[in-house]
Write an enzyme that holds these catalytic residues in place. Structure first.
Site, mmCIF file in Angstrom:
data_model
loop_
_atom_site.group_PDB
_atom_site.id
_atom_site.type_symbol
_atom_site.label_atom_id
_atom_site.label_comp_id
_atom_site.label_asym_id
_atom_site.label_seq_id
_atom_site.Cartn_x
_atom_site.Cartn_y
_atom_site.Cartn_z
ATOM 1 N N ASP A 182 0.866 -1.162 0.000
ATOM 2 C CA ASP A 182 0.000 0.000 0.000
ATOM 3 C C ASP A 182 0.917 1.230 0.000
ATOM 4 O OD1 ASP A 182 -2.362 1.620 0.597
ATOM 5 O OD2 ASP A 182 -1.450 1.839 2.582
ATOM 6 N N LEU A 183 0.407 2.394 -0.396
ATOM 7 C CA LEU A 183 1.269 3.588 -0.433
ATOM 8 C C LEU A 183 0.957 4.566 0.711
ATOM 9 C CD1 LEU A 183 1.346 4.281 -4.307
ATOM 10 C CD2 LEU A 183 2.974 2.977 -2.941
ATOM 11 N N ASP A 184 -0.237 5.189 0.646
ATOM 12 C CA ASP A 184 -0.579 6.220 1.636
ATOM 13 C C ASP A 184 -0.588 5.653 3.053
ATOM 14 O OD1 ASP A 184 -1.043 8.259 -0.306
ATOM 15 O OD2 ASP A 184 -3.056 7.472 -0.675
ATOM 16 N N ASP A 199 -1.328 -0.427 5.906
ATOM 17 C CA ASP A 199 -1.719 0.083 7.231
ATOM 18 C C ASP A 199 -3.195 -0.129 7.541
ATOM 19 O OD1 ASP A 199 -2.158 2.315 5.205
ATOM 20 O OD2 ASP A 199 -3.245 3.062 6.953
HETATM 21 MG MG LIG Z 1 -2.866 3.208 3.435
#
Ligand SMILES: [Mg+2]
Length: 229
Positions: free
Chosen positions: A10-12, A179
């Protein structure tokens, strides 16, 4: 346990913190509108624009998963309701997008990705519209998968399926790291991937969300230690 054949990230809020970035990007967009299309800025402050976007997401489930399409459509709608040309939407969106990709990586992000990329193909799986090339991480990732491309956002199976297809691996060979307990962990595990929950604040697993098998780390440094063990 079968061998890990590839890693997806995942990025953000996994590779950088998102909150500040979005606030700055929405401010940059608002400043731009104020300067070039004051009537739109006057009618839609940042909160009103967000409200319009939520309304549009409810009305148009077909684009709700695609943050780029949704933000452009929101700007079109805002322009129209102020009697301005809908053509302002695209350049205005690009002002947002430029600021959206100006992220501050967690200090550990680059060194950890660099190490992991030497051993596994890495994939980026984001529900947002960050661009790994523009944030300067393009060289570490083999593929980047967006909800627009997959046709649905995580936790839907579509993004995980496309990730497996592009990496040429079976679901059991892909390890996803993120996250978000629902979109990253539950979504990945439901599709047969293995998942690692990046839980920086050591929060308990959310009530009401089924417990699915996963591992947990508090930082990317811990992730590296776990995987390279
Ligand atoms: Mg995220």
């Amino acid at each position: 346990m079968s061998r890990i054949a590839a890693l997806s990230f995942d990025l953000d809020d996994t590779l950088w913190e998102l909150g500040q970035v979005i606030r700055r990007a929405e401010q940059a967009l608002h400043d731009y509108l104020q300067r070039y299309h004051p009537a739109v800025a006057e009618r839609y402050d940042i909160e009103a624009m967000a409200e319009l976007r939520r309304k549009l997401a409810d009305e148009r489930p077909g684009i709700a998963h695609d943050m780029t399409a949704l933000r452009i459509e929101t700007l079109r709608r805002a322009a129209k309701s102020c009697g301005e040309s809908e053509e302002l939407a695209l350049p205005a969106f690009h002002v947002f997008l430029k600021a959206r990709n100006r992220v501050r990586l967690f200090p550990e992000t680059r060194p950890v990705l660099e190490r992991l990329a030497l051993r596994w193909p890495l994939l980026a799986l984001t529900n947002g519209n960050a661009d790994i090339q523009r944030v300067g991480l393009g060289s570490y990732f083999r593929h980047a998968i967006s909800p627009a491309e997959a046709g649905a956002a995580k936790p839907d199976a579509a993004m995980f399926a496309l990730a497996c297809e592009q990496a040429g691996v079976e679901p059991a060979g892909l390890m996803h790291i993120g996250d978000d307990p629902l979109t990253d962990v539950t979504g990945a595990v439901r599709f047969g991937l293995r998942a690692i929950w990046l839980n920086r604040d050591d929060t308990p697993w959310p009530e009401g969300l089924p417990q699915v098998p996963h591992q947990q780390v508090r930082s990317l440094t811990e992730l590296q230690a776990l995987l390279m063990d």
